[in-house]
Scaffold this motif. Structure first.
Motif, short mmCIF file in Angstrom:
data_model
loop_
_atom_site.label_atom_id
_atom_site.label_comp_id
_atom_site.label_asym_id
_atom_site.label_seq_id
_atom_site.Cartn_x
_atom_site.Cartn_y
_atom_site.Cartn_z
N PRO A 118 57.29 39.73 49.19
CA PRO A 118 55.91 39.93 49.64
C PRO A 118 55.17 41.07 48.94
O PRO A 118 53.94 41.12 48.97
CB PRO A 118 56.07 40.22 51.14
CG PRO A 118 57.38 39.62 51.52
CD PRO A 118 58.24 39.79 50.31
N HIS A 119 55.93 41.98 48.32
CA HIS A 119 55.30 43.12 47.67
C HIS A 119 54.80 42.81 46.25
O HIS A 119 54.08 43.62 45.66
CB HIS A 119 56.29 44.29 47.61
CG HIS A 119 56.72 44.79 48.96
ND1 HIS A 119 55.88 45.49 49.81
CD2 HIS A 119 57.89 44.66 49.63
CE1 HIS A 119 56.52 45.79 50.92
NE2 HIS A 119 57.74 45.30 50.84
N PHE A 120 55.19 41.66 45.69
CA PHE A 120 54.85 41.36 44.30
C PHE A 120 53.54 40.59 44.21
O PHE A 120 53.36 39.56 44.86
CB PHE A 120 55.97 40.54 43.65
CG PHE A 120 57.32 41.21 43.68
CD1 PHE A 120 57.44 42.57 43.47
CD2 PHE A 120 58.47 40.47 43.91
CE1 PHE A 120 58.68 43.19 43.50
CE2 PHE A 120 59.72 41.08 43.93
CZ PHE A 120 59.82 42.45 43.73
N ASP A 121 52.64 41.09 43.37
CA ASP A 121 51.38 40.39 43.11
C ASP A 121 51.59 39.31 42.05
O ASP A 121 50.92 38.27 42.08
CB ASP A 121 50.31 41.38 42.63
CG ASP A 121 49.96 42.39 43.72
OD1 ASP A 121 49.31 41.98 44.69
OD2 ASP A 121 50.35 43.57 43.58
N PHE A 122 52.48 39.59 41.09
CA PHE A 122 52.85 38.64 40.04
C PHE A 122 54.35 38.72 39.84
O PHE A 122 54.95 39.78 40.05
CB PHE A 122 52.13 38.95 38.72
CG PHE A 122 50.64 38.80 38.78
CD1 PHE A 122 50.03 37.60 38.44
CD2 PHE A 122 49.85 39.85 39.20
CE1 PHE A 122 48.67 37.45 38.50
CE2 PHE A 122 48.47 39.71 39.27
CZ PHE A 122 47.87 38.51 38.92
N ALA A 123 54.96 37.62 39.42
CA ALA A 123 56.41 37.61 39.19
C ALA A 123 56.73 36.81 37.94
O ALA A 123 56.40 35.62 37.86
CB ALA A 123 57.14 37.03 40.40
N ALA A 175 58.90 32.64 40.88
CA ALA A 175 58.10 33.28 39.83
C ALA A 175 56.72 32.63 39.73
O ALA A 175 56.58 31.42 39.92
CB ALA A 175 58.83 33.17 38.49
N THR A 176 55.75 33.45 39.42
CA THR A 176 54.40 32.93 39.15
C THR A 176 54.24 32.56 37.68
O THR A 176 53.35 31.79 37.33
CB THR A 176 53.33 33.95 39.54
OG1 THR A 176 53.56 35.18 38.84
CG2 THR A 176 53.35 34.22 41.04
N HIS A 177 55.12 33.13 36.82
CA HIS A 177 55.07 32.87 35.39
C HIS A 177 56.50 32.77 34.86
O HIS A 177 57.38 33.53 35.28
CB HIS A 177 54.35 33.99 34.62
CG HIS A 177 52.93 34.19 35.05
ND1 HIS A 177 52.59 34.86 36.21
CD2 HIS A 177 51.76 33.81 34.46
CE1 HIS A 177 51.27 34.89 36.32
NE2 HIS A 177 50.74 34.27 35.28
#
Length: 197
Positions: A118-123, A175-177
């Motif tokens: 929850p703390h990650f804006d991007f992964a 992951a977002t990327h």
């Protein structure tokens, strides 16, 4: 503040990518927080023969790491622990870590942890072939951490590979990327910079 996770298997190039992204975003505005600092003390278990499973989530103090990410997101400084990979102890000294515009979190297991995600804006997940990851790990552990090649091989086959298959690779879905090489990483950095600035 933006918190960016960089994950992938051991030897995938996470730390190098984190440093490159830090330079890309600006050293004054960006700091790196490493999973490696949060290992529990293993000095009573390690015999030098690869007998400690450093690639299992239980080896790492993710609760403390999550507390630190929460405090940083609230613009509060934290004291990051220091893990000595030669003696396998957590040192008494800590590293003062102040919030910055960007924080990069680097670690093989960070995306596998529900308490951290929850703390990650991007992964970003770096997906690299096993052969490449092993050769990089062998070089690092022998040259930088004083390990014997035989012990590195035992540790990789006994712990790194099965833990990668059990925890690390499945976390790719969070992951977002996804990056597969330096070119795709460079493109990702450009995309991130457009989102940030």
């Amino acid at each position: 503040m933006k918190i960016i996770a960089i994950s992938g298997g051991s030897g995938s190039g996470k730390t190098t990518a984190a440093k490159q992204l830090q330079q890309f975003l600006g050293n004054d505005d960006c700091k790196i927080l490493s999973q490696d600092n949060y290992y529990h003390d293993h000095s009573d278990k390690f015999s030098g023969d690869g007998s400690v499973n450093f690639d299992h989530p239980d080896a790492i103090d993710f609760h403390l790491m999550a507390q630190h990410l929460k405090l940083l997101s609230e613009n509060k400084a934290v004291e990051v622990p220091i893990y000595d990979f030669v003696t396998h102890t957590r040192k008494k000294e800590t590293i003062p870590f102040k919030p910055t515009k960007f924080i990069i979190v680097d670690g093989i297991l960070i995306l596998s942890q529900e308490i951290l995600r929850p703390h990650f804006d991007f992964a970003i997940f770096i997906d690299i072939a096993e052969e490449t990851r092993y050769s990089r790990r062998l070089k690092r552990d022998v040259e930088e951490r004083g390990r014997h090649p035989e012990g590195v091989k035992i540790q990789f086959d006994s712990f790194v590979k099965p833990m990668h298959e059990m925890f690390v690779q499945p976390s790719r879905v969070f992951a977002t990327h996804i990056a597969y090489d330096n070119n795709s990483l460079a493109n990702l950095f450009e995309d991130l910079k457009k989102d940030f600035f």
